[in-house]
Design an enzyme around this catalytic site. Structure first.
Site, PDB file in Angstrom:
ATOM      1  N   TYR A 116      39.670 -19.854 -35.224  1.00  0.00           N
ATOM      2  CA  TYR A 116      38.857 -20.962 -34.701  1.00  0.00           C
ATOM      3  C   TYR A 116      38.948 -21.010 -33.167  1.00  0.00           C
ATOM      4  CZ  TYR A 116      39.326 -22.721 -39.521  1.00  0.00           C
ATOM      5  OH  TYR A 116      39.342 -22.870 -40.881  1.00  0.00           O
ATOM      6  N   THR A 282      29.174 -29.261 -45.062  1.00  0.00           N
ATOM      7  CA  THR A 282      29.021 -28.408 -43.865  1.00  0.00           C
ATOM      8  C   THR A 282      28.142 -29.048 -42.780  1.00  0.00           C
ATOM      9  OG1 THR A 282      27.000 -27.114 -44.339  1.00  0.00           O
ATOM     10  CG2 THR A 282      29.046 -26.357 -45.365  1.00  0.00           C
ATOM     11  N   LYS A 331      35.689 -31.683 -41.196  1.00  0.00           N
ATOM     12  CA  LYS A 331      35.719 -31.334 -39.775  1.00  0.00           C
ATOM     13  C   LYS A 331      34.896 -32.352 -39.007  1.00  0.00           C
ATOM     14  CE  LYS A 331      33.712 -29.755 -35.973  1.00  0.00           C
ATOM     15  NZ  LYS A 331      32.375 -30.050 -35.394  1.00  0.00           N
ATOM     16  N   SER A 332      35.461 -32.883 -37.959  1.00  0.00           N
ATOM     17  CA  SER A 332      34.652 -33.657 -37.027  1.00  0.00           C
ATOM     18  C   SER A 332      35.294 -33.609 -35.646  1.00  0.00           C
ATOM     19  CB  SER A 332      34.498 -35.113 -37.463  1.00  0.00           C
ATOM     20  OG  SER A 332      33.657 -35.771 -36.527  1.00  0.00           O
TER      21      SER A 332
HETATM   22  P1  A2P Z   1      30.731 -33.656 -36.077  1.00  0.00           P
HETATM   23  O1  A2P Z   1      31.848 -32.732 -35.722  1.00  0.00           O
HETATM   24  O2  A2P Z   1      29.729 -33.790 -34.980  1.00  0.00           O
HETATM   25  O3  A2P Z   1      31.200 -34.993 -36.594  1.00  0.00           O
HETATM   26  P2  A2P Z   1      32.336 -30.233 -43.374  1.00  0.00           P
HETATM   27  O4  A2P Z   1      33.695 -30.781 -43.118  1.00  0.00           O
HETATM   28  O5  A2P Z   1      31.816 -30.484 -44.746  1.00  0.00           O
HETATM   29  O6  A2P Z   1      32.216 -28.796 -42.966  1.00  0.00           O
HETATM   30  O7  A2P Z   1      31.316 -31.051 -42.448  1.00  0.00           O
HETATM   31  C1  A2P Z   1      31.415 -30.997 -41.068  1.00  0.00           C
HETATM   32  C2  A2P Z   1      30.100 -31.379 -40.457  1.00  0.00           C
HETATM   33  O8  A2P Z   1      29.788 -32.730 -40.794  1.00  0.00           O
HETATM   34  C3  A2P Z   1      30.151 -31.302 -38.972  1.00  0.00           C
HETATM   35  O9  A2P Z   1      28.881 -30.897 -38.534  1.00  0.00           O
HETATM   36  C4  A2P Z   1      30.439 -32.722 -38.546  1.00  0.00           C
HETATM   37  O10 A2P Z   1      29.882 -32.963 -37.271  1.00  0.00           O
HETATM   38  C5  A2P Z   1      29.741 -33.532 -39.618  1.00  0.00           C
HETATM   39  N1  A2P Z   1      30.409 -34.785 -39.978  1.00  0.00           N
HETATM   40  C6  A2P Z   1      31.723 -35.062 -39.980  1.00  0.00           C
HETATM   41  N2  A2P Z   1      31.956 -36.299 -40.424  1.00  0.00           N
HETATM   42  C7  A2P Z   1      30.758 -36.837 -40.705  1.00  0.00           C
HETATM   43  C8  A2P Z   1      30.333 -38.112 -41.190  1.00  0.00           C
HETATM   44  N3  A2P Z   1      31.193 -39.060 -41.466  1.00  0.00           N
HETATM   45  N4  A2P Z   1      29.001 -38.305 -41.348  1.00  0.00           N
HETATM   46  C9  A2P Z   1      28.100 -37.341 -41.067  1.00  0.00           C
HETATM   47  N5  A2P Z   1      28.442 -36.139 -40.613  1.00  0.00           N
HETATM   48  C10 A2P Z   1      29.756 -35.880 -40.424  1.00  0.00           C
END
Ligand code: A2P
Length: 384
Positions: A116, A282, A331-332
């Site tokens: 990463y 995702t 992931k956020s």
């Molecule tokens: P961001 O980093 O801008 O928050 P996953 O964990 O399923 O791979 O999803 C990650 C994606 O979902 C990232 O693009 C993230 O963007 C976004 N994301 C994270 N938390 C939320 C949330 N509570 N609502 C909508 N989108 C989210």
């Protein structure tokens, strides 16, 4: 089981425990230059990948960026090269800030990986929070990953040691084999021949596993596990003569549209915790996601249930997973969403709602890794 913001660990088979909620730290790649849009049709997808000269790929829990011809920039010690940061969307420092916000919010589990390219920021965030007195090292659960080019047993410990050096930590809480597919060891993370074909390597999962066991015995990893292993590959390890340590976990895609009922049951029977990646469906970046599967967070059932509890679809999806014992690592890198994703301990879903959500399963992956479908150990051809 009562789950609270302060106490939501589940036991691992080796006597350790893992928090059910963690922060995912993969970084999205930059769009632009020769972006490769993967068609939804499988054969087209493969062709597009082979034809491309600059491709963006997804690795199990992360976006992986590949520059053909070994044209990486960055270090190459320990046989791991590092593509330039500017090839990622995430500005420098974003991961650092996100992990610090997550720890302040109450997260105690961080999921990362060498590939990463922000593991140094994760380590820095953890160390800063320890220095501030906010946490102790033992409060934190960090999971790192062994990349495909480092499967030969003699590379396993040096690779983990390199990760620890990057993190500036003495141990990881969990070290996992990121994928069951070995690639040719060396400088290139995505080794390719002159025709652009991936160069694979003889995969001996049992031998790699023995080297992982030695890392646990040396105290470099408190627990060891795997990722993207199918049942057959798990059985290969579980049935290995002289097995010393069982894998404590298997990190795989898992969410309401891909609920993994059979793998989950198999893992339950063998005391293997499932860690669900892409628990929110995702980022839907079409360069690496199978976007033919609809957006999870727009699902009407998740949204209707969310409305009842004044929660978002994301919170319902995460709650669903932890309530069935699946660890989630959303992931956020957005402060508000990092906090939102942690607010899942002040409500619970009824049995009826759990069943309704289970029924959403489409059995379709967002993350198919089709570019490696010709690898002898490609894990997703088997039913589970
Ligand atoms: P961001 O980093 O801008 O928050 P996953 O964990 O399923 O791979 O999803 C990650 C994606 O979902 C990232 O693009 C993230 O963007 C976004 N994301 C994270 N938390 C939320 C949330 N509570 N609502 C909508 N989108 C989210």
């Amino acid at each position: 089981m009562s789950l609270t913001a302060e106490s939501h660990r589940v036991p691992l088979s080796d006597g350790n425990s893992i928090p059910l909620l963690g922060l995912g730290t993969y970084a999205d790649p930059q769009k632009g230059r020769k972006r490769v849009v993967l068609p939804t049709n499988k054969s087209q997808q493969e062709k597009s990948i082979v034809d491309s000269c600059f491709s963006l790929f997804y690795s199990p829990t992360s976006l992986l960026l590949m520059v053909l011809g070994g044209n990486h920039s960055g270090t190459s010690e320990s046989g791991l090269s590092r593509p330039s940061r500017r090839l990622y969307k995430t500005p420098k420092g974003t991961c650092l800030e996100s992990v610090k916000i997550a720890i302040d919010t109450g997260y105690r589990h961080i999921d990362g990986a060498f590939v990463y390219y922000n593991e140094h920021e994760v380590g820095q965030a953890i160390r800063e929070k320890i220095a501030e007195g906010k946490i102790k090292r033992e409060d934190i659960f960090y999971c790192g990953k062994l990349w495909n080019t480092c499967h030969p047993p003699e590379l396993v410990r040096p690779t983990l040691e390199k990760t620890l050096k990057i993190l500036q930590l003495d141990y990881v809480d969990l070290y996992i084999i990121e994928l069951p597919m070995a690639f040719k060891p060396g400088d290139a993370i995505y080794p390719r021949d002159e025709n652009g074909k991936f160069i694979y390597h003889e995969t001996n999962l049992c031998a790699t596993w023995e080297a992982m066991e030695a890392c646990k015995d040396a105290g470099l990893a408190k627990s060891i596990g795997v990722s993207n292993f199918n049942r057959r590959q798990l059985e290969m390890i579980l049935n290995k003569p002289g097995l010393k340590h069982k894998p404590v976990s298997n990190q795989v895609e898992c969410h309401p549209y891909f609920t993994q009922p059979k793998l989950l049951e198999f893992c339950r029977q063998h005391d293997i915790v499932i860690v669900g990646y892409s628990p929110l469906g995702t980022s839907r970046d079409e360069t690496w996601v199978n976007v033919s599967s609809p957006p999870l967070l727009e699902d009407p059932v998740l949204n209707a249930i969310g409305k009842k509890y004044s929660k978002t679809a994301a919170q319902v999806a995460l709650r669903f997973s932890i309530q069935r014992g699946v660890v989630v690592i959303p992931k956020s890198f957005n402060p508000q969403r990092i906090r939102e994703n942690f607010q899942i301990f002040d409500f619970s879903l009824t049995e009826k709602e759990m069943k309704e959500i289970e029924a959403l399963n489409k059995n379709v992956r967002y993350v198919e890794l089709l570019m490696w479908r010709d690898h002898p150990e490609y894990p997703f051809n088997d039913e589970y």
